[in-house]
Design a protein around this motif. Sequence first.
Motif, PDB file in Angstrom:
ATOM      1  N   ASN A   3       0.801  -1.217   0.000  1.00 28.51           N
ATOM      2  CA  ASN A   3       0.000   0.000   0.000  1.00 28.51           C
ATOM      3  C   ASN A   3       0.836   1.270   0.000  1.00 28.51           C
ATOM      4  OD1 ASN A   3      -2.292  -1.522   0.037  1.00 28.51           O
ATOM      5  ND2 ASN A   3      -2.415  -1.564   2.278  1.00 28.51           N
ATOM      6  N   THR A   4       2.131   1.144   0.348  1.00 24.76           N
ATOM      7  CA  THR A   4       2.948   2.359   0.413  1.00 24.76           C
ATOM      8  C   THR A   4       3.152   2.931  -0.977  1.00 24.76           C
ATOM      9  OG1 THR A   4       4.899   1.007   0.265  1.00 24.76           O
ATOM     10  CG2 THR A   4       4.209   1.677   2.458  1.00 24.76           C
ATOM     11  N   SER A   5       3.103   4.240  -1.047  1.00 25.70           N
ATOM     12  CA  SER A   5       3.251   4.887  -2.353  1.00 25.70           C
ATOM     13  C   SER A   5       4.715   4.862  -2.772  1.00 25.70           C
ATOM     14  CB  SER A   5       2.767   6.327  -2.269  1.00 25.70           C
ATOM     15  OG  SER A   5       3.621   7.044  -1.421  1.00 25.70           O
ATOM     16  N   ARG A   6       4.927   5.159  -4.048  1.00 25.45           N
ATOM     17  CA  ARG A   6       6.285   5.141  -4.609  1.00 25.45           C
ATOM     18  C   ARG A   6       7.181   6.181  -3.916  1.00 25.45           C
ATOM     19  NH1 ARG A   6       9.770   4.565  -8.855  1.00 25.45           N
ATOM     20  NH2 ARG A   6      10.607   6.562  -9.531  1.00 25.45           N
ATOM     21  N   LYS A   7       6.573   7.319  -3.608  1.00 21.18           N
ATOM     22  CA  LYS A   7       7.352   8.392  -2.990  1.00 21.18           C
ATOM     23  C   LYS A   7       7.885   7.980  -1.627  1.00 21.18           C
ATOM     24  CE  LYS A   7       7.057  13.391  -2.647  1.00 21.18           C
ATOM     25  NZ  LYS A   7       6.149  14.540  -2.673  1.00 21.18           N
ATOM     26  N   GLU A   8       7.004   7.262  -0.869  1.00 19.71           N
ATOM     27  CA  GLU A   8       7.414   6.833   0.463  1.00 19.71           C
ATOM     28  C   GLU A   8       8.554   5.834   0.389  1.00 19.71           C
ATOM     29  OE1 GLU A   8       4.548   5.432   3.794  1.00 19.71           O
ATOM     30  OE2 GLU A   8       3.412   6.695   2.401  1.00 19.71           O
ATOM     31  N   ARG A   9       8.429   4.848  -0.546  1.00 22.23           N
ATOM     32  CA  ARG A   9       9.495   3.860  -0.678  1.00 22.23           C
ATOM     33  C   ARG A   9      10.804   4.538  -1.071  1.00 22.23           C
ATOM     34  NH1 ARG A   9       7.660   0.063  -4.890  1.00 22.23           N
ATOM     35  NH2 ARG A   9       5.763   1.284  -4.985  1.00 22.23           N
ATOM     36  N   LEU A  10      10.723   5.524  -1.970  1.00 24.01           N
ATOM     37  CA  LEU A  10      11.935   6.234  -2.402  1.00 24.01           C
ATOM     38  C   LEU A  10      12.575   6.947  -1.218  1.00 24.01           C
ATOM     39  CD1 LEU A  10      13.202   6.490  -5.191  1.00 24.01           C
ATOM     40  CD2 LEU A  10      12.336   8.800  -5.266  1.00 24.01           C
ATOM     41  N   SER A  11      11.740   7.515  -0.338  1.00 30.72           N
ATOM     42  CA  SER A  11      12.310   8.233   0.807  1.00 30.72           C
ATOM     43  C   SER A  11      12.984   7.246   1.752  1.00 30.72           C
ATOM     44  CB  SER A  11      11.224   9.011   1.530  1.00 30.72           C
ATOM     45  OG  SER A  11      10.488   8.139   2.351  1.00 30.72           O
ATOM     46  N   ASN A  12      12.456   5.998   1.850  1.00 33.19           N
ATOM     47  CA  ASN A  12      13.151   4.996   2.655  1.00 33.19           C
ATOM     48  C   ASN A  12      14.536   4.730   2.097  1.00 33.19           C
ATOM     49  OD1 ASN A  12      11.215   4.601   4.520  1.00 33.19           O
ATOM     50  ND2 ASN A  12      10.233   2.901   3.456  1.00 33.19           N
ATOM     51  N   VAL A  13      14.621   4.578   0.746  1.00 27.26           N
ATOM     52  CA  VAL A  13      15.909   4.299   0.122  1.00 27.26           C
ATOM     53  C   VAL A  13      16.866   5.446   0.354  1.00 27.26           C
ATOM     54  CG1 VAL A  13      17.067   3.895  -2.048  1.00 27.26           C
ATOM     55  CG2 VAL A  13      14.919   2.769  -1.590  1.00 27.26           C
ATOM     56  N   THR A  14      16.389   6.680   0.207  1.00 29.49           N
ATOM     57  CA  THR A  14      17.292   7.805   0.438  1.00 29.49           C
ATOM     58  C   THR A  14      17.734   7.850   1.891  1.00 29.49           C
ATOM     59  OG1 THR A  14      15.408   9.208   0.777  1.00 29.49           O
ATOM     60  CG2 THR A  14      16.416   9.266  -1.406  1.00 29.49           C
ATOM     61  N   GLY A  15      16.844   7.373   2.827  1.00 27.57           N
ATOM     62  CA  GLY A  15      17.270   7.319   4.219  1.00 27.57           C
ATOM     63  C   GLY A  15      18.447   6.391   4.402  1.00 27.57           C
ATOM     64  N   ILE A  16      18.405   5.230   3.719  1.00 31.54           N
ATOM     65  CA  ILE A  16      19.528   4.291   3.820  1.00 31.54           C
ATOM     66  C   ILE A  16      20.788   4.926   3.267  1.00 31.54           C
ATOM     67  CG2 ILE A  16      20.412   2.087   3.000  1.00 31.54           C
ATOM     68  CD1 ILE A  16      17.507   1.127   3.004  1.00 31.54           C
ATOM     69  N   TYR A  17      20.657   5.571   2.099  1.00 36.47           N
ATOM     70  CA  TYR A  17      21.848   6.193   1.504  1.00 36.47           C
ATOM     71  C   TYR A  17      22.398   7.291   2.395  1.00 36.47           C
ATOM     72  CZ  TYR A  17      21.781   3.858  -2.960  1.00 36.47           C
ATOM     73  OH  TYR A  17      21.866   2.925  -3.941  1.00 36.47           O
ATOM     74  N   GLU A  18      21.481   8.093   2.984  1.00 37.95           N
ATOM     75  CA  GLU A  18      21.946   9.146   3.895  1.00 37.95           C
ATOM     76  C   GLU A  18      22.707   8.557   5.065  1.00 37.95           C
ATOM     77  OE1 GLU A  18      18.461  11.241   4.952  1.00 37.95           O
ATOM     78  OE2 GLU A  18      18.576  12.608   3.243  1.00 37.95           O
ATOM     79  N   PHE A  19      22.219   7.409   5.572  1.00 42.51           N
ATOM     80  CA  PHE A  19      22.900   6.763   6.701  1.00 42.51           C
ATOM     81  C   PHE A  19      24.304   6.327   6.293  1.00 42.51           C
ATOM     82  CE2 PHE A  19      23.893   2.981   9.198  1.00 42.51           C
ATOM     83  CZ  PHE A  19      23.811   3.525  10.469  1.00 42.51           C
TER      84      PHE A  19
END
Lengths: 135, 140
Positions: A3-19
């Motif tokens: 159910n998560t939108s594409r934008k939300e999933r992308l923000s998760n990925v950017t969170g990993i990269y930021e970490f």
Amino acid sequence: MRNTSRKERLSNVTGIYEFIIGLFIIIGSLLSLIATIGAIRLPDVYTRNHAIAKATTLGVMMILLGALIYFMVFESHFNSRLLLAILFIFMTAPISGHLIGRAAYHSGVKMAESSVTDDLGRDLQKKEKSKSRNL
Amino acid sequence: MKTNNVILETATRILLFIILVFAIDIFFAGHYYPGGGFIGGLIFAGALVLLLITYDIKTVAKFLPFNYLVVIAVGLLFAVGTGIGGLLFGKAFLTHWFTYVDFPILGKLSLHTAVLFDIGVVLVVIGTAMAIIQTIGESD
């Protein structure tokens, strides 16, 4: 998850990269800080050289790697100059450390009081002795 | 006692090419990105100074047999020549042109006469830096 939108999933990925990027840059700066503390606290030229040449090489390389990943992910721009700089620092910093240490040894800088062995001095004496025997 | 320089010499052989390629890259990037003739020439001269540090001045003069004063003169000729090229076509001194050319492999390139002027800057910078350093190094 579906159910998560594409934008939300992308923000998760950017969170990993930021970490990951933050980890690289923080570890790199901490290594540089440790090298500085080593330069202040260690007793003689050779041990200071050892601390600085190793720790700052890895520290600067990790900071540059963090910058490389940052621009690759968030600006989608692969900066080959940063890669070249990582390679260049990895090749040159230990050599400059070696040359500084050798110059210090040959101009007669004393080692610290607590050092117990001097293999280079022993080998140089052996070489001098064999040369005088041959003459 | 003659010291053994094998670590510095081996490193110089590899690093020299990286520095020279970086200097050429900086030179050609000058129109669109930071860089250009001055800094490219200085990096090129820095690579030659690394050679001078590693080997002695006679060895470098043997495999780079340039008179650097002639290099300065050729660079100034390039700069004045591109300026006179403007005069020949009835325009003002130092008028520059550019054109798009389709090369077989490289694709569409924009060729600009300012590059010729920049080559002059590169040659003058390399010549000046190396002439200064060699003159100081040779005086005993």
